[in-house]
Design a protein around this motif. Structure first.
Motif, PDB file in Angstrom:
ATOM      1  N   ALA A 144       0.806  -1.246  -0.059  1.00  0.00           N
ATOM      2  CA  ALA A 144      -0.090   0.173  -0.022  1.00  0.00           C
ATOM      3  C   ALA A 144       0.794   1.333   0.011  1.00  0.00           C
ATOM      4  O   ALA A 144       0.453   2.217  -0.450  1.00  0.00           O
ATOM      5  N   ARG A 145       2.243   1.095   0.412  1.00  0.00           N
ATOM      6  CA  ARG A 145       3.059   2.290   0.562  1.00  0.00           C
ATOM      7  C   ARG A 145       3.788   2.484  -0.701  1.00  0.00           C
ATOM      8  O   ARG A 145       4.690   3.391  -0.983  1.00  0.00           O
ATOM      9  N   GLY A 146       3.536   1.421  -1.621  1.00  0.00           N
ATOM     10  CA  GLY A 146       4.150   1.702  -3.055  1.00  0.00           C
ATOM     11  C   GLY A 146       5.621   0.565  -3.074  1.00  0.00           C
ATOM     12  O   GLY A 146       6.313   0.425  -4.070  1.00  0.00           O
ATOM     13  N   VAL A 147       5.767  -0.236  -2.033  1.00  0.00           N
ATOM     14  CA  VAL A 147       6.946  -0.910  -2.136  1.00  0.00           C
ATOM     15  C   VAL A 147       6.394  -2.331  -3.112  1.00  0.00           C
ATOM     16  O   VAL A 147       5.502  -2.570  -3.171  1.00  0.00           O
ATOM     17  N   ILE A 372     -10.889   0.338  -0.725  1.00  0.00           N
ATOM     18  CA  ILE A 372     -10.603  -1.284  -0.919  1.00  0.00           C
ATOM     19  C   ILE A 372     -11.133  -1.214  -2.120  1.00  0.00           C
ATOM     20  O   ILE A 372     -12.641  -1.122  -2.106  1.00  0.00           O
ATOM     21  N   VAL A 373     -10.766  -1.659  -3.229  1.00  0.00           N
ATOM     22  CA  VAL A 373     -11.496  -1.938  -4.641  1.00  0.00           C
ATOM     23  C   VAL A 373     -11.020  -2.885  -5.469  1.00  0.00           C
ATOM     24  O   VAL A 373      -9.995  -3.390  -5.256  1.00  0.00           O
ATOM     25  N   SER A 374     -12.183  -3.408  -6.211  1.00  0.00           N
ATOM     26  CA  SER A 374     -11.782  -4.462  -7.071  1.00  0.00           C
ATOM     27  C   SER A 374     -11.948  -3.854  -8.584  1.00  0.00           C
ATOM     28  O   SER A 374     -13.023  -3.072  -8.947  1.00  0.00           O
ATOM     29  N   ILE A 375     -11.214  -3.786  -9.524  1.00  0.00           N
ATOM     30  CA  ILE A 375     -11.293  -3.274 -10.814  1.00  0.00           C
ATOM     31  C   ILE A 375     -11.720  -4.516 -11.756  1.00  0.00           C
ATOM     32  O   ILE A 375     -10.866  -5.509 -12.068  1.00  0.00           O
ATOM     33  N   TYR A 376     -12.986  -4.157 -12.829  1.00  0.00           N
ATOM     34  CA  TYR A 376     -13.151  -5.193 -13.674  1.00  0.00           C
ATOM     35  C   TYR A 376     -13.190  -4.519 -15.089  1.00  0.00           C
ATOM     36  O   TYR A 376     -13.326  -3.258 -15.143  1.00  0.00           O
ATOM     37  N   ASP A 384      -7.331  -6.785  -7.942  1.00  0.00           N
ATOM     38  CA  ASP A 384      -7.916  -6.660  -6.692  1.00  0.00           C
ATOM     39  C   ASP A 384      -7.015  -6.003  -5.655  1.00  0.00           C
ATOM     40  O   ASP A 384      -5.845  -6.327  -5.367  1.00  0.00           O
ATOM     41  N   LEU A 385      -7.508  -4.666  -5.137  1.00  0.00           N
ATOM     42  CA  LEU A 385      -6.553  -3.888  -4.251  1.00  0.00           C
ATOM     43  C   LEU A 385      -7.180  -3.978  -2.688  1.00  0.00           C
ATOM     44  O   LEU A 385      -8.055  -3.577  -2.438  1.00  0.00           O
TER      45      LEU A 385
END
Length: 410
Positions: A144-147, A372-376, A384-385
């Motif tokens: 989440a921090r970009g690592v 909190i998202v899911s992209i379709y 899925d994030l």
């Protein structure tokens, strides 16, 4: 073109049997022209010597925070500032935990806190350790921090177990690092350079009278994050914002248009649609408006009041029908069955991507700084994030859009 030539890479080596692979990794990175500075933990030195890495990198090896050989500089600060990339390989559960919680009790963890360079982590550990909820939580926090993570491979582990946890092979890690710098070179101007992006944000206002209205809980934060990310990626950004809880991005390069109602947002969007490459509709637009809006304040009378509502024009559906070469992204904020409703909306409105989130979930609702998202897409789930900052969600979403319109993976 060799993307590693002249790059400074800090290679963190932590204590696991996979540390022997870090020697080959050091050699391969150096052969590609990278300047490799190795930092070892005390546990790593139980498996492999400093002399090995010094011989392969032709650079001093670091392991003791307090072993300052140059009084004119502080080693971990100098290393942190000089890095183009910090790569931890192998990364144990211990160092991942330290990174997630900001601990700094040795040379490597202290350098990690001091650096602003991109960080890449290649985990290696027992399969059960890799699957432990604490480790998973720590990795999610870092992601989440970009690592960035280079997932371990599956197979027979040194402990005798078979499963996921084996450090990825040095050749593969080098390719991942090369791809990272190659993308970075392409993206110096930004992956959306030359593209015109329209973002809608906030909640529309449907007037009952001059002092009362129908609206929703949208704060505008997600749309603002998308506008910032699009600008950072080089796009020419137009932000069309309705009512919001905070000020929009204070960036003179982002063109701000303020609207109030669903109708005014529709007009603002459609008037710019033909000259748009990507449109992301993060605004929450009212589905209904009062049939009549009073010119003056309605005075209180009686115990009840009846409002007659009529449907507003569906902006996404309208754009979906008008779509030519534009890339159209919608949001589906739901309180249950988010996947079902999002997929249905994607098809009905002819979208290229849809971002689904359950706003009843903690950390994903209106007004929060996280989501909190899911992209379709038409083929199903794309991404899925887990719980992430809205800025990170925006970056990942726009990276997907940029990949789709350019055909180049970012």
């Amino acid at each position: 073109m060799n993307s590693l030539q002249g790059k400074t890479i800090i290679l963190g080596v932590t204590g696991g049997i996979a540390a022997y692979k870090a020697a080959a990794l050091t050699s391969k990175l150096a052969q590609k022209g990278a300047e490799v500075h190795v930092i070892m933990t005390s546990s790593a030195k139980q498996f492999i010597t400093e002399l090995t890495f010094q011989s392969l990198s032709k650079q001093r090896v670091y392991s003791d925070t307090f072993q300052e050989r140059d009084p004119a500089s502080i080693s971990h600060i100098d290393l942190a500032g000089s890095a183009d990339l910090v790569l931890i390989a192998p990364a144990t559960a211990n160092i991942i935990g330290k990174m997630a919680h900001g601990l700094a009790d040795d040379m490597l963890s202290t350098t990690l806190l001091a650096t602003t360079a991109p960080v890449m982590v290649a985990p290696a550990m027992n399969v059960h350790m890799y699957q432990h909820p604490a480790v998973i939580s720590n990795m999610n926090t870092l992601a989440a921090r970009g690592v960035q993570f280079i997932e371990p491979g599956e197979g027979l582990l040194a402990c005798g177990y078979v499963g996921k946890g084996r450090l990825e092979e040095p050749e593969t890690i080098v390719r991942v690092v090369e791809d990272f710098f190659a993308r970075q070179a392409v993206n110096e101007k930004g992956p959306l350079a030359g593209k015109k992006v329209i973002v809608t944000a906030g909640g529309t206002v449907e007037r009952i009278d001059p002092v009362r209205y129908i609206s929703n809980d949208s704060s505008g934060k997600m749309g603002f994050a998308i506008a910032r990310a699009a600008r950072a990626m080089g796009a020419e950004v137009t932000l069309i914002a309705a009512r919001t809880d905070e000020a929009p991005p204070q960036d003179p390069e982002i063109s701000l248009i303020r609207v109030e109602s669903a109708q005014s947002m529709l007009e603002a969007v459609t008037s710019r649609w033909d000259d748009c490459d990507i449109l992301i509709k993060a605004a929450a637009v009212a589905d209904y408006r009062p049939m009549h809006s009073a010119d003056s304040k309605i005075k209180k009378s009686g115990d009840t009041m009846t409002l007659e509502l009529v449907k507003t024009t569906d902006i996404l559906e309208t754009l979906g029908k008008m779509k030519d070469s534009q890339f159209l992204v919608g949001f589906a904020a739901e309180t249950g069955n988010a996947e079902f409703y999002a997929k249905d909306k994607l098809v009905r409105k002819n979208l290229d991507l849809i971002v689904a989130n359950d706003v009843s979930s903690e950390g994903a609702g209106f007004g929060t700084d996280t989501n909190i998202v899911s992209i379709y897409d038409a083929g199903g789930l794309v991404l899925d994030l887990p719980l992430s900052s809205k800025d990170e969600v925006a970056r990942r979403l726009l990276s997907l859009a940029a990949e789709r319109i350019s055909g180049v993976a970012l």
